[in-house]
Design a protein around this motif. Sequence first.
Motif, PDB file in Angstrom:
ATOM      1  N   ASN A  44      -0.568   1.401  -1.350  1.00  0.00           N
ATOM      2  CA  ASN A  44      -1.562   2.283  -0.723  1.00  0.00           C
ATOM      3  C   ASN A  44      -1.422   2.371   0.797  1.00  0.00           C
ATOM      4  O   ASN A  44      -2.402   2.619   1.501  1.00  0.00           O
TER       5      ASN A  44
ATOM      6  N   THR B  32      -6.426   2.570  -8.712  1.00  0.00           N
ATOM      7  CA  THR B  32      -5.118   3.220  -8.585  1.00  0.00           C
ATOM      8  C   THR B  32      -4.375   2.609  -7.405  1.00  0.00           C
ATOM      9  O   THR B  32      -4.918   2.538  -6.303  1.00  0.00           O
ATOM     10  N   LEU B  33      -3.190   2.137  -7.689  1.00  0.00           N
ATOM     11  CA  LEU B  33      -2.356   1.578  -6.624  1.00  0.00           C
ATOM     12  C   LEU B  33      -1.068   2.387  -6.552  1.00  0.00           C
ATOM     13  O   LEU B  33      -0.420   2.638  -7.574  1.00  0.00           O
ATOM     14  N   ILE B  34      -0.714   2.804  -5.333  1.00  0.00           N
ATOM     15  CA  ILE B  34       0.443   3.682  -5.138  1.00  0.00           C
ATOM     16  C   ILE B  34       1.452   2.975  -4.232  1.00  0.00           C
ATOM     17  O   ILE B  34       1.126   2.600  -3.098  1.00  0.00           O
TER      18      ILE B  34
ATOM     19  N   GLY C 245      -2.123  -4.730   0.762  1.00  0.00           N
ATOM     20  CA  GLY C 245      -2.734  -3.618   0.041  1.00  0.00           C
ATOM     21  C   GLY C 245      -4.256  -3.792   0.004  1.00  0.00           C
ATOM     22  O   GLY C 245      -4.794  -4.771   0.527  1.00  0.00           O
TER      23      GLY C 245
END
Length: 526
Positions: free
Chosen positions: A284, A262-264, A289
């Motif tokens: 993230n 999951t990358l935000i 990242g």
Amino acid sequence: MNADTSERAGFASWTVVAAGAVRAGFGVVMALDAYLKWQPAFAEHYVGYLRNAALAQPRWLDAWFQGWLRLVESNPDFFISATRWIETLIAVGLLLGFARRFIYYGGAIFSLLIWSTAEGFSGPYTAGATNIGPALVYALVFVALAIFARLLGSTPYSVDYHLARRYPRWGSWVELAPPEVWRRPPAVIALRHQFAAVGAIAIALGLAVGTLRSAMNVPPPTPTNAAAAVTPLSLYNGLPVQQAHPARLPPLLGTGDSVGVTLIATDTTVEIANGVQYNAWTFNGTVPGPVLHVRQGQTVNVTFVNRGHMPHSIDFHAAEVAPSVAYRTIAVGETLQFSFLARTAGAFVYHCGTPPVLLHMGNGMYGVIIVDPATPLPPADVSYVLLESEWYTQHAGGTVMNGDYAKMLAGTPDEMVFNGEAFQYNDQPLTARTGQRVRWYVLNAGPNRTSAFHVIGSMFAAVYPDGDAAHALTGVSTYVIGPGQGVVLDTIMRESGDYPFVDHSMRAMTMGAVGTLRVGPAEGGG
Ligand SMILES: [Cu+2]
């Protein structure tokens, strides 16, 4: 002579000298101004200045600007020459004290014309503007000089005075005071007043001439230029970084056939040099990242969430997918899911691909995905991941920087860094022991510049351009890594000590792309 008349004589003496000094000093300023007008750049942009000033003027001034534009554009050469000669004549008149009445009145009118046309009434009156229009001030100085001349009469520091002695008619043309004032004998001039005035003019002249060349190259004092002039390395406190961005290769995300990640996208302030922060766009919350570590043949299930303040996307160089689907831009608050098969081994970047990509990457939206080959490379004792990138900045205030898109476009970074922060691995060295195989996953996020990776004091034991041991290069000391590229390299140090690793572009090294590998003696040995 009693005390009263001597005091009055002294007063008359210094006012005459001071008025002459102000006129001469202003003459120097006008001479510099005239000099600039004779430069080719003035003629090249003559119409441009007027068109620029006409922008954003209120409607009721349309006729004024359009009238001037029509006039000037019908015969620009005439207006260019006229401006040059008028300013030159004004300068000469001021310096010599020649035809003062015409110079003062003419100068005031000419300055007001410049102010109300080419200077666009000296707008914009924005926060941070540092002047309200030189030509308006010039007009006021001409008026002040006219008032001096009206009150003080003639001055022996002028050609007019000497001409009027011989031809009284000249005096009636050029003097501003009534005849009984300018005809009376001049005040007795005290020597000390003259010396003071001549000294002041000489100093002003020296400064003006001495600084003209450099002053011509100073960027205009706009808020934008002021912000761009502060660089992160000028704010850098030079103290050791306490905690460096982790550089060790993290373990595999999983050992099964598929892994989830999951990358935000979030906006965060990150440290780009010790004591200096940057308002970054991140994956993230860090720049770079997170390092994603997978194995060749695994399926990577990506969940991408946009919690930033603008649309973003994600592009994996490890994937072979339709970018119009998987890499599409999503709005704030949206989530995107896609999967790809990690077919190809190697070190790859991922990054935001939303236009302008330069701005999104320049603000920090990149990271690394390592794909271990199915046929393993020779086992490494210690592995590090270094992602090189550039920071293009302008001052936001305090110790915080923002991105500078003009610098990104120009390709003029303020910092070049490994893993986001300048010099951090000099303060917190990477470590190894003699005889150990150190594996370096080195990547270049750019967004613009090519890296030349080198470890000082060593030769690469192997370079795996495609992550395949069968194609390893040997005998390589420096390896070129273009923007968006990644490479796997091994070193084996024979001697203990500190080994600097650098982008061998010396400029990059100076701007922060340098760190240290501290090699200790082999375990159990000496
Ligand atoms: Cu983005």
